[in-house]
Every structure is written in C-alpha cells, then in structure tokens.
Scaffold this motif. Structure first.
Motif, mmCIF file in Angstrom:
data_model
loop_
_atom_site.group_PDB
_atom_site.id
_atom_site.type_symbol
_atom_site.label_atom_id
_atom_site.label_comp_id
_atom_site.label_asym_id
_atom_site.label_seq_id
_atom_site.Cartn_x
_atom_site.Cartn_y
_atom_site.Cartn_z
ATOM 1 N N LEU A 23 0.744 -1.174 0.006
ATOM 2 C CA LEU A 23 -0.118 0.137 0.120
ATOM 3 C C LEU A 23 0.975 1.242 -0.157
ATOM 4 O O LEU A 23 1.831 1.463 0.812
ATOM 5 C CB LEU A 23 -0.826 0.141 1.399
ATOM 6 N N ARG A 34 -1.885 1.549 6.349
ATOM 7 C CA ARG A 34 -3.307 1.787 6.444
ATOM 8 C C ARG A 34 -4.027 0.508 6.392
ATOM 9 O O ARG A 34 -5.466 0.468 6.294
ATOM 10 C CB ARG A 34 -3.612 2.910 5.492
ATOM 11 N N LEU A 38 -8.574 -0.867 6.372
ATOM 12 C CA LEU A 38 -9.244 -1.384 5.362
ATOM 13 C C LEU A 38 -9.712 -3.038 5.590
ATOM 14 O O LEU A 38 -10.652 -3.349 5.154
ATOM 15 C CB LEU A 38 -8.423 -1.500 4.124
ATOM 16 N N ARG A 87 -9.504 -2.639 -4.861
ATOM 17 C CA ARG A 87 -9.618 -1.255 -5.538
ATOM 18 C C ARG A 87 -10.343 -0.534 -5.302
ATOM 19 O O ARG A 87 -10.337 0.541 -5.091
ATOM 20 C CB ARG A 87 -9.201 -1.655 -6.903
ATOM 21 N N THR A 90 -9.219 0.894 -1.841
ATOM 22 C CA THR A 90 -8.170 1.598 -1.768
ATOM 23 C C THR A 90 -8.333 3.169 -2.729
ATOM 24 O O THR A 90 -7.570 3.795 -2.355
ATOM 25 C CB THR A 90 -6.743 1.078 -2.169
ATOM 26 N N ASP A 91 -9.039 2.874 -3.885
ATOM 27 C CA ASP A 91 -9.207 3.941 -4.610
ATOM 28 C C ASP A 91 -9.757 5.182 -3.975
ATOM 29 O O ASP A 91 -9.132 6.300 -4.013
ATOM 30 C CB ASP A 91 -9.833 3.565 -6.009
ATOM 31 N N ILE A 95 -5.165 5.297 -1.969
ATOM 32 C CA ILE A 95 -4.249 4.534 -1.448
ATOM 33 C C ILE A 95 -3.700 4.002 -3.021
ATOM 34 O O ILE A 95 -4.734 3.355 -3.554
ATOM 35 C CB ILE A 95 -4.416 3.380 -0.696
ATOM 36 N N LEU A 97 -1.773 0.627 -5.153
ATOM 37 C CA LEU A 97 -1.068 -0.635 -5.046
ATOM 38 C C LEU A 97 0.162 -0.990 -6.019
ATOM 39 O O LEU A 97 0.273 -0.378 -7.036
ATOM 40 C CB LEU A 97 -2.314 -1.561 -5.465
#
Length: 384
Positions: A23, A34, A38, A87, A90-91, A95, A97
């Motif tokens: 990440l 993080r 998540l 994703r 994270t998007d 963040i 990848l």
C-alpha cells in the motif's frame, strides 16, 4: 515418540495462489500503514467469495489469496477478483497498489508491525532481521494426491527454484540503495530461523522426524513455521513454492504459476511409472540460488549432478518446450507461454533498473513505474 503429521486430501495438480501487495501514497510513493482501516470490511466481504483478503506482518501490506483452482486460470481469476475488491476500497481512500520483492526506498524503522501475537513473537525473537523483513512475495500451492510423493517432488523441484527466482526477481533496490542483486529479498528472507533452502529430506517419515525435533526443542510450534523456499503444506495437501519475489503484474504471476504446476505434474508422472526423480547436490542448490539472486535471468545455473552449466534463459526455454504437452493437459498453455514473454521483455528487476536510469536515479519514479505496471501490465509501466 514421533507424532504423525496428517497431509490433507487434495486433488492432483490443483493450484492456489497468494500475492502480497504493498500500500503506497500515490504522490510520494512511500509505503502507508493503512491496512488495518481497510481489512475489517475487506475480510468480511471476502468471507463468502472464493478469494480471501487478509493482513500480513506489516500494516503496509494486504495479501490476496485464491480458492482452489482446477486450472491456473481459475486461480488467477480469483486473484483478479480479489484485487478488484481491494481497489474498490483503496481508490476512494487515496491509496495505490504495487508489488515487488522490495520497495525501492522505504525504511524499516518507519513501518508498523500488525497487532497479532505471532507477529510480535517473531519480531521479539528475530530482532533487527525481523524488523527488516520489508519483503513481498508470492506463494504457489500445487495439490499432491499422495503423501508419499511430497518429499521426492520437493527434492526434484528444488533444482528449479533458481529458475522461478530469476523469473520473479523484482528487488534490485533496498532502502534507497541499488544493491547489485536482482533479488535482494531472497537473501534477506533466508536470515529468519527455519527459512531458506529445504534440508535434503527424502521421505515423509523423515519430515515428521524433522518436525518432531524442531517442535520438541521449541524452535517452532507446528509445520506452518517451516519457512523453506519450498515446503509441504500439510493443512492444504499441497507443495508450496515460496522462493519467488512479489510479481509486479498479474500476467507474470500466471506464468510462474503455470510453470510450477507443470513441473509438479511432470515429476508426479515420473513417480507414477517408477522413474527415479533427478536431484542435485545441496551445495549446487545453494550456489544456484545465489547466482540467480545476484544475476537474475543473466545467471548461469548448474543443471545436473555432473556440474553442467547453462544460461538460465536457455534452460528455461528448453524446459518450456518439454512441458508443453503437460501444459496442454492442464489447460495452461497460454500462461506457460508467458514465461517466454518474460524472457523477451525482461523480469521486473531489469525493468525497474531501466526506469531508474531513465529518471536519473530517482527511485520515486521507480515506484510510479511499479504502480502503473500493477494496474495496467508490464507493457504500460515504462517511464515516459
């Protein structure tokens, strides 16, 4: 008295994949710890899927795992679904990848260890080396239907660990330095107790004796703490290959998985008809591991007990030809052909070095290169 170690029932030459993902901050490229914020949602979401999403030693890492695949494609599809789920979390969180054997410039003292007892115990025991385990890898599981086959196949397959290491090598940088190695990760990881190349153990009974010795003396609790580059995974009924750096793209992960699956099936067929499996002297295994860690796909490897040496590229090319009939039977011809794509285009370590040179040595640009590759594939990762 030795306690018998059960080996789970597993369908022959089925495939399972594990992929460790970094990440990162999209602007600086540095790692961000993080994962804990998540994982609560991601783990719950994957509970009813074929794939899983879990944490790892460091809070800057998420691991995605496939279900049991009848083919490499099945397992890769699971991994793709898992990455899609990650994703979606994270998007929006800002963040990015990426995956490689090491991060180009992150420092160990800035990373946080995940709050789990087993991780804390490992760090307490291993100290500086444990804290320096800023490494990412893939694990390929292949099902073996008979326990008696496990250790002979591991012995024979150990001769191909350098080939798999060369194809996956993706850790030429360490804490901001250009190491001169294609896979610095492989040499760092073997510093942990019970890690590195497997001992030359020929039978399952001898493996049980090894476990008994190690558990009785407090070195480990159970078979899951055997951290060899290739090991039996009794819980799953598989042989698990752990020698590879983190693959930078999904297509390359598929190729390494196909090569591994075909090799296991090849050796299994030889055992079926009573052909003794080939082997190398332990000192040749050690030398080959060092050579491919240092030189990657430019290494020369020792390929037989007489000490014959050939470029690993040439040997891989010949092995792919030999395995094509098995790949056809296992429905992984396209994925196996991807090995040649890596030979033509270069493994991740070489592409990272090219990216660094193009950016005047700026390792932040290497991270952006890896981010692009992870999202779009190796043909889209080059620096503009």
């Amino acid at each position: 008295m030795r306690v018998p170690t059960e080996f789970a029932s597993s369908a022959r030459s089925t495939v399972g994949l594990e992929w460790e993902i970094m990440l990162a901050d999209p602007d600086s490229g540095d790692l961000v710890g993080r994962a804990p914020e998540l994982l609560h949602v991601l783990e719950a979401q994957s509970a009813h899927e074929r794939h899983t999403v879990t944490g790892e030693l460091l809070t800057n890492t998420i691991e995605v795992t496939s279900g049991v695949g009848g083919t490499v494609k099945d397992a890769v599809d699971d991994i793709a679904a898992a990455i899609g789920a990650v994703r979606r979390a994270t998007d929006p969180a800002g963040i990015e990848l990426l995956s490689a054997g090491s991060h180009p410039f992150a420092q160990w003292f800035n990373q946080r260890v995940t709050e789990k007892t087993r991780y804390r115990k490992m760090i307490e025991r291993t100290q500086w080396w444990g804290r320096n385990m800023m490494i990412w890898g893939i694990h390929v599981h292949v099902g073996v239907e008979e326990r008696r086959k496990v250790m002979p196949i591991i012995s024979a397959l150990s001769a191909f660990l350098p080939h798999l290491q060369a194809l996956s090598a993706s850790s030429p940088f360490w804490a901001g330095e250009r190491t001169g190695y294609a896979s610095n990760r492989s040499l760092v990881f073997q510093q942990l107790p019970t890690a590195g190349l497997p001992w030359p153990i020929r039978t399952w009974e001898d493996f049980e004796n090894y476990l008994d010795d190690m558990i009785r003396t407090g070195v480990m609790r159970d078979a899951s703490e055997v951290r060899w580059d290739i090991r039996p995974a009794p819980r799953w009924g598989t042989i698990e290959i752990r020698a590879c750096d983190g693959m930078s793209t999904l297509t390359e992960l598929a190729s390494v998985a196909a090569l591994t699956q075909c090799l296991v099936e090849h050796f299994s067929r030889q055992l079926d008809v009573g052909i003794p499996l080939p082997g190398l002297q332990p000192w040749f295994h050690r030398e080959n591991k060092w050579r491919t860690a240092r030189y990657g796909l430019d290494a020369r490897v020792i390929v037989d007990s007489a000490g014959s040496q050939v470029p690993v590229r040439d040997h891989l090319d010949a092995v792919v030809d030999d395995l094509r009939p098995i790949a056809a039977d296992l429905a992984c011809e396209r994925e196996l052909d991807g090995v040649r794509a890596i030979l033509r285009g270069g493994a991740s370590y070489a592409r990272q070095l090219t990216a660094a040179d193009a950016a005047g040595g700026d390792l932040r640009e290497v991270v952006q290169h890896l981010i692009r590759e992870f999202r779009e594939g190796p043909e889209h990762g080059t620096v503009d």
